[in-house]
Design a protein around this motif. Structure first.
Motif, PDB file in Angstrom:
ATOM      1  N   GLN A 243       0.824  -1.201   0.000  1.00 11.45           N
ATOM      2  CA  GLN A 243       0.000   0.000   0.000  1.00 11.45           C
ATOM      3  C   GLN A 243       0.859   1.251   0.000  1.00 11.45           C
ATOM      4  O   GLN A 243       0.522   2.256  -0.639  1.00 11.45           O
ATOM      5  CB  GLN A 243      -0.938   0.009   1.210  1.00 11.45           C
ATOM      6  CG  GLN A 243      -1.916   1.182   1.227  1.00 11.45           C
ATOM      7  CD  GLN A 243      -2.795   1.231  -0.013  1.00 11.45           C
ATOM      8  OE1 GLN A 243      -3.404   0.236  -0.391  1.00 11.45           O
ATOM      9  NE2 GLN A 243      -2.863   2.403  -0.664  1.00 11.45           N
ATOM     10  N   GLY A 244       1.986   1.200   0.686  1.00  8.92           N
ATOM     11  CA  GLY A 244       2.895   2.335   0.678  1.00  8.92           C
ATOM     12  C   GLY A 244       3.436   2.620  -0.713  1.00  8.92           C
ATOM     13  O   GLY A 244       3.637   3.785  -1.090  1.00  8.92           O
ATOM     14  N   MET A 245       3.658   1.575  -1.490  1.00  5.94           N
ATOM     15  CA  MET A 245       4.119   1.750  -2.866  1.00  5.94           C
ATOM     16  C   MET A 245       3.033   2.388  -3.724  1.00  5.94           C
ATOM     17  O   MET A 245       3.310   3.241  -4.563  1.00  5.94           O
ATOM     18  CB  MET A 245       4.546   0.406  -3.447  1.00  5.94           C
ATOM     19  CG  MET A 245       5.788  -0.182  -2.820  1.00  5.94           C
ATOM     20  SD  MET A 245       6.219  -1.798  -3.544  1.00  5.94           S
ATOM     21  CE  MET A 245       7.779  -2.129  -2.712  1.00  5.94           C
ATOM     22  N   ILE A 246       1.788   1.962  -3.514  1.00  2.07           N
ATOM     23  CA  ILE A 246       0.681   2.581  -4.260  1.00  2.07           C
ATOM     24  C   ILE A 246       0.541   4.051  -3.880  1.00  2.07           C
ATOM     25  O   ILE A 246       0.336   4.917  -4.742  1.00  2.07           O
ATOM     26  CB  ILE A 246      -0.625   1.807  -4.001  1.00  2.07           C
ATOM     27  CG1 ILE A 246      -0.518   0.390  -4.570  1.00  2.07           C
ATOM     28  CG2 ILE A 246      -1.820   2.537  -4.614  1.00  2.07           C
ATOM     29  CD1 ILE A 246      -1.691  -0.500  -4.243  1.00  2.07           C
ATOM     30  N   ASP A 247       0.667   4.340  -2.592  1.00  6.16           N
ATOM     31  CA  ASP A 247       0.609   5.740  -2.146  1.00  6.16           C
ATOM     32  C   ASP A 247       1.753   6.540  -2.760  1.00  6.16           C
ATOM     33  O   ASP A 247       1.573   7.707  -3.156  1.00  6.16           O
ATOM     34  CB  ASP A 247       0.677   5.814  -0.623  1.00  6.16           C
ATOM     35  CG  ASP A 247      -0.533   5.187   0.052  1.00  6.16           C
ATOM     36  OD1 ASP A 247      -1.572   5.016  -0.617  1.00  6.16           O
ATOM     37  OD2 ASP A 247      -0.436   4.860   1.259  1.00  6.16           O
ATOM     38  N   GLN A 248       2.923   5.940  -2.835  1.00  3.87           N
ATOM     39  CA  GLN A 248       4.067   6.609  -3.458  1.00  3.87           C
ATOM     40  C   GLN A 248       3.807   6.861  -4.943  1.00  3.87           C
ATOM     41  O   GLN A 248       4.151   7.918  -5.479  1.00  3.87           O
ATOM     42  CB  GLN A 248       5.325   5.766  -3.272  1.00  3.87           C
ATOM     43  CG  GLN A 248       6.599   6.415  -3.812  1.00  3.87           C
ATOM     44  CD  GLN A 248       7.789   5.512  -3.660  1.00  3.87           C
ATOM     45  OE1 GLN A 248       7.792   4.372  -4.114  1.00  3.87           O
ATOM     46  NE2 GLN A 248       8.827   6.003  -2.979  1.00  3.87           N
ATOM     47  N   ASN A 249       3.180   5.887  -5.607  1.00  2.31           N
ATOM     48  CA  ASN A 249       2.810   6.086  -7.011  1.00  2.31           C
ATOM     49  C   ASN A 249       1.958   7.329  -7.179  1.00  2.31           C
ATOM     50  O   ASN A 249       2.184   8.149  -8.077  1.00  2.31           O
ATOM     51  CB  ASN A 249       2.031   4.876  -7.530  1.00  2.31           C
ATOM     52  CG  ASN A 249       2.896   3.668  -7.802  1.00  2.31           C
ATOM     53  OD1 ASN A 249       4.120   3.727  -7.677  1.00  2.31           O
ATOM     54  ND2 ASN A 249       2.266   2.568  -8.166  1.00  2.31           N
ATOM     55  N   ARG A 250       0.962   7.463  -6.314  1.00  7.05           N
ATOM     56  CA  ARG A 250       0.065   8.611  -6.442  1.00  7.05           C
ATOM     57  C   ARG A 250       0.822   9.918  -6.186  1.00  7.05           C
ATOM     58  O   ARG A 250       0.605  10.923  -6.878  1.00  7.05           O
ATOM     59  CB  ARG A 250      -1.103   8.466  -5.464  1.00  7.05           C
ATOM     60  CG  ARG A 250      -2.085   9.629  -5.506  1.00  7.05           C
ATOM     61  CD  ARG A 250      -2.820   9.738  -6.849  1.00  7.05           C
ATOM     62  NE  ARG A 250      -3.164  11.096  -7.175  1.00  7.05           N
ATOM     63  CZ  ARG A 250      -4.249  11.457  -7.866  1.00  7.05           C
ATOM     64  NH1 ARG A 250      -5.093  10.541  -8.294  1.00  7.05           N
ATOM     65  NH2 ARG A 250      -4.475  12.713  -8.141  1.00  7.05           N
ATOM     66  N   ARG A 251       1.706   9.896  -5.206  1.00  4.65           N
ATOM     67  CA  ARG A 251       2.481  11.104  -4.895  1.00  4.65           C
ATOM     68  C   ARG A 251       3.394  11.488  -6.065  1.00  4.65           C
ATOM     69  O   ARG A 251       3.447  12.661  -6.472  1.00  4.65           O
ATOM     70  CB  ARG A 251       3.294  10.878  -3.631  1.00  4.65           C
ATOM     71  CG  ARG A 251       4.046  12.107  -3.139  1.00  4.65           C
ATOM     72  CD  ARG A 251       4.626  11.887  -1.756  1.00  4.65           C
ATOM     73  NE  ARG A 251       5.656  10.852  -1.744  1.00  4.65           N
ATOM     74  CZ  ARG A 251       5.503   9.645  -1.238  1.00  4.65           C
ATOM     75  NH1 ARG A 251       4.336   9.287  -0.702  1.00  4.65           N
ATOM     76  NH2 ARG A 251       6.485   8.766  -1.246  1.00  4.65           N
ATOM     77  N   LEU A 252       4.085  10.508  -6.638  1.00  2.94           N
ATOM     78  CA  LEU A 252       4.957  10.795  -7.769  1.00  2.94           C
ATOM     79  C   LEU A 252       4.145  11.196  -8.999  1.00  2.94           C
ATOM     80  O   LEU A 252       4.579  12.047  -9.791  1.00  2.94           O
ATOM     81  CB  LEU A 252       5.821   9.569  -8.081  1.00  2.94           C
ATOM     82  CG  LEU A 252       6.940   9.260  -7.079  1.00  2.94           C
ATOM     83  CD1 LEU A 252       7.595   7.926  -7.399  1.00  2.94           C
ATOM     84  CD2 LEU A 252       7.986  10.379  -7.060  1.00  2.94           C
TER      85      LEU A 252
END
Length: 508
Positions: free
Chosen positions: A443-452
């Motif tokens: 989930q942290g990776m998905i959140d990072q995707n959205r941030r980037l």
């Protein structure tokens, strides 16, 4: 391709045992109708006593609701939307393209959602190769693309294929007559129909555009249940909405794809750079002068895993006389001591990911959730973005995966829904994560995707329809920009009941 749609996919329409699907004699594991009152599928026993059941039309193939079947079609390669919430109610395994026409008409009349499931892969690992539930159709009908996987013809400068044919199948068939598709994905075991529906990109994009740009015509079933042919000049609004439109306006059942003469061999240069600045300079230099026939690249870890470096992967193809390596490399400023140069058969290069797939499967990475991030960056802002990416990502961000990163000209992109930044040169940024087995921070990776993604969009980037980025309806409207209203109009015209491909979320 003839302007008259073909309806003979090479499969006999002779009635078979499986045609009992549309009758009360159907087996208990097959459904025979839709209960229009309580919105559920009905078995033969239920249909016999319930006048609200609308019978399924007679089919050459089968419509299945067994737990194992719907479970298999609830999952995809990304494994981020697996399980019960994503299950279709039924899976159509078409025995003939007419089966799809009938099911689309049936779905429209009964308010049932429909989506094609590409079912790509190798060995026993056959599944939808979407990574964020794009092909899922909860409570609806999933269409198994393997039921339309014939190469209809190969000749001259084109091939006619059914939509479930993989690029690997087409490549081998074309090579047998000295031809090749001009544009291919890196991973060849994905369906033609699914790929051209979202664009499709590979290392010849700088010469031929996206894979969908090499399509000459499509046979497509629209939401009103009509099988029609569309080209850039005939039903161009449908053609342009179907290619890179995410499966919103119809089900592509056949495509006519361009072919070009195939070289015999390729010299592949893997050139390494310690800084993004020099990588960008050399990448754009070879893009501008077209000295190579293949042009790709990566951001990857340094050999000691202490940071990042860049790889320019370029290829010079030939059949008889090898290229002059010195002349090709003379003005490039890579770390020449690290360069790797290989002379390989053209086919071996096209199928180069076979060994890597085996490696990922052996280590368990192939089966993990895959929070991918796929975008197109404007060249003028690429260095700024990549500097932030270098700080944001580490080795665990990739797991067993990789980050593709290379430029191309937007002038090569012809389909209007393949959204690009407003610059003449853009970079593919394709973070293809294969997390380590047991990775706790998906989930942290998905959140990072959205941030980037938000950072990139602020710089003028556009997303590629592959990838795992949470999106709202407003996000999609912003993504399509001035083409949104035309896309909405195409959706209303060709899928007026909004039955196709809900997993994309464009019109949720």
């Amino acid at each position: 391709m003839s302007s008259t749609p073909r309806t003979d996919a090479g499969v006999s329409a002779e009635p078979s045992r499986r045609r009992v699907l549309g009758s009360i004699a159907a087996t208990a594991v097959a459904v025979v109708g839709w209960n229009a009152v309580d919105q559920t599928w009905a078995t033969a026993a239920e249909a016999a006593r319930n006048p609200d059941v609308v019978p399924v039309p007679g089919l050459v193939g089968t419509l299945e609701t067994t737990p194992a079947t719907v479970e298999a079609f609830a999952n995809d390669f990304g494994h981020l939307f697996d399980g019960d919430p994503s299950k279709p109610w039924a899976v159509l395994r078409p025995g003939h393209i007419d089966d799809i026409v009938k099911i689309v008409n049936y779905a429209r009349a009964n308010g049932i959602k429909v989506a094609v499931n590409g079912q790509g892969g190798t060995g026993d690992d056959i599944e939808s190769h979407s990574v964020y539930g794009q092909a899922r159709v909860p409570g609806g009908i999933s269409i198994d693309a393997k039921g339309m996987s014939k190469i209809v013809s190969i000749g001259g400068d084109q091939a006619v294929v059914e939509a479930g044919v993989t690029w690997g199948q087409l490549t081998d068939a074309a090579l047998a007559v000295g031809k090749t598709p001009p544009a291919l994905p890196d991973y060849l075991y994905i369906s033609v129909g699914g790929t051209i529906s979202i664009g499709g990109i590979g290392g010849t994009v700088q010469k031929y555009g996206l894979l969908c740009d090499t399509v000459k015509s499509i046979d497509i079933i629209t939401g009103d249940g009509k099988l029609v042919t569309a080209t850039a000049s005939q039903r161009s609004d449908l053609f342009n909405a179907a290619l890179s439109g995410g499966g919103q306006v119809g089900i592509i059942v056949r495509a006519t794809v361009k072919l070009v003469p195939a070289p015999k061999r390729a010299v592949i240069f893997s050139l390494f750079y310690s800084s993004v600045e020099q990588y960008l300079a050399d990448s754009e230099k070879v893009l501008a002068d077209s000295r190579f026939q293949v042009h790709a690249g990566e951001m990857l870890r340094t050999p000691d895993n202490s940071g990042w470096r860049y790889k320019l992967e370029v290829g010079a193809t030939y059949s008889t006389t090898p290229p002059n390596r010195t002349r090709l490399l003379c003005d490039l400023k890579d770390v020449r001591a690290d360069a790797v140069i290989e002379d390989v058969s053209f086919r071996d290069y096209m199928f180069r990911l076979d060994a890597y797939e085996a490696y990922l499967k052996e280590g368990g990475h192939w089966y993990t959730p895959k929070p991918w991030l796929s975008m197109f960056l404007p060249a003028s802002k690429t260095k700024t973005f990549m500097k932030q990416v270098e700080q944001e990502l580490d080795a665990s961000s990739l797991g067993g995966g990789f980050l593709l990163f290379y430029p191309f000209h937007t002038s090569k992109i012809k389909r209007p829904l393949a959204m690009m930044p407003n610059e003449s040169v853009v970079y593919l940024f394709d973070l293809l994560r294969f997390p380590n087995p047991g990775e706790p921070n998906i989930q942290g990776m998905i959140d990072q995707n959205r941030r980037l993604y938000d950072v990139a969009v602020a710089l003028g980037a556009k997303r590629y329809l592959v990838g795992s980025i949470p999106m709202t309806g407003a996000d999609w409207k912003k993504h399509f920009g001035n083409r949104w209203s035309g896309f909405v109009n195409a959706k209303r015209k060709f899928d007026p009941n909004n039955i196709f491909t809900p997993g994309q979320g464009f019109f949720a």
